[in-house]
Design a protein around this motif. Sequence first.
Motif, PDB file in Angstrom:
ATOM      1  N   ALA A 101       0.874  -1.177   0.000  1.00  0.00           N
ATOM      2  CA  ALA A 101       0.000   0.000   0.000  1.00  0.00           C
ATOM      3  C   ALA A 101       0.911   1.227   0.000  1.00  0.00           C
ATOM      4  CB  ALA A 101      -0.893   0.002   1.236  1.00  0.00           C
ATOM      5  N   ARG A 102       0.316   2.383  -0.184  1.00  0.00           N
ATOM      6  CA  ARG A 102       1.140   3.597  -0.092  1.00  0.00           C
ATOM      7  C   ARG A 102       1.667   3.719   1.334  1.00  0.00           C
ATOM      8  NH1 ARG A 102      -2.259   8.384  -2.754  1.00  0.00           N
ATOM      9  NH2 ARG A 102      -2.651   8.578  -0.548  1.00  0.00           N
ATOM     10  N   GLU A 131       1.991   6.080   3.404  1.00  0.00           N
ATOM     11  CA  GLU A 131       1.162   6.845   4.342  1.00  0.00           C
ATOM     12  C   GLU A 131      -0.114   6.090   4.751  1.00  0.00           C
ATOM     13  OE1 GLU A 131       0.460   8.659   0.199  1.00  0.00           O
ATOM     14  OE2 GLU A 131       2.167   7.943   1.347  1.00  0.00           O
ATOM     15  N   ASP A 132      -0.482   5.040   4.016  1.00  0.00           N
ATOM     16  CA  ASP A 132      -1.678   4.261   4.339  1.00  0.00           C
ATOM     17  C   ASP A 132      -1.365   2.967   5.089  1.00  0.00           C
ATOM     18  OD1 ASP A 132      -3.307   6.115   3.039  1.00  0.00           O
ATOM     19  OD2 ASP A 132      -3.143   5.077   1.111  1.00  0.00           O
ATOM     20  N   CYS A 133      -0.102   2.592   5.173  1.00  0.00           N
ATOM     21  CA  CYS A 133       0.268   1.288   5.727  1.00  0.00           C
ATOM     22  C   CYS A 133      -0.183   1.085   7.175  1.00  0.00           C
ATOM     23  CB  CYS A 133       1.765   1.049   5.599  1.00  0.00           C
ATOM     24  SG  CYS A 133       2.234   0.489   3.947  1.00  0.00           S
ATOM     25  N   GLU A 183      -2.764   2.319   8.791  1.00  0.00           N
ATOM     26  CA  GLU A 183      -4.218   2.091   8.807  1.00  0.00           C
ATOM     27  C   GLU A 183      -4.569   0.717   8.229  1.00  0.00           C
ATOM     28  OE1 GLU A 183      -8.287   2.934   9.370  1.00  0.00           O
ATOM     29  OE2 GLU A 183      -6.541   4.025  10.100  1.00  0.00           O
ATOM     30  N   ARG A 192      -7.207   0.989  -0.357  1.00  0.00           N
ATOM     31  CA  ARG A 192      -5.830   1.489  -0.346  1.00  0.00           C
ATOM     32  C   ARG A 192      -4.769   0.390  -0.397  1.00  0.00           C
ATOM     33  NH1 ARG A 192      -7.349   5.427   4.434  1.00  0.00           N
ATOM     34  NH2 ARG A 192      -7.660   3.386   5.259  1.00  0.00           N
TER      35      ARG A 192
END
Length: 114
Positions: A42-43, A45-47, A49, A94
Motif C-alpha cells: 500500500a502507499r 502513508e496508508d500502511c 491504517e 488502499r
Amino acid sequence: MTARDGEIDRRDFIRGRIAPGAPPDRDRPGGLLYIASAVVTARAEDCAEVARHIAAMPGTEVHAINGTKIIVVIESEDSGEIGSRLTEMALLDRVFSANLVFEQIEPLDPPGVG
C-alpha cells in the motif's frame, strides 16, 4: 489428469496429503495447522491504517511495516481460510496487492501424542 502409481498428485501435495492414499485433512487425527506469510503493499502513508485492519482479521498477525510493505502471518486449521484471508486483504481500500510468500503445513498434535 491423475497421478500415476507411486507419484504424488499436485492437489494432494497442496492439501498436505503428500503420501499416496493419505487421508483427507478432516480425517487426520489432530488435524493440520496451515501457516502462511504474505506481503501486502500500500502507499507508505496508508500502511499503518491498512495494518490495523489486517491485524483485526481472525488468525492474522502483522509482523512488520517497511515502507510500502506490510508483512503478515496467517494461521488456520483450514487451507481455504488462508486464501480467503489473502483475498480479503487484497480487497481492502488502499491496498495495491496481497501476495502469498510462504505456506507451511504442521500437524496440530506433535508426533506420538494423541
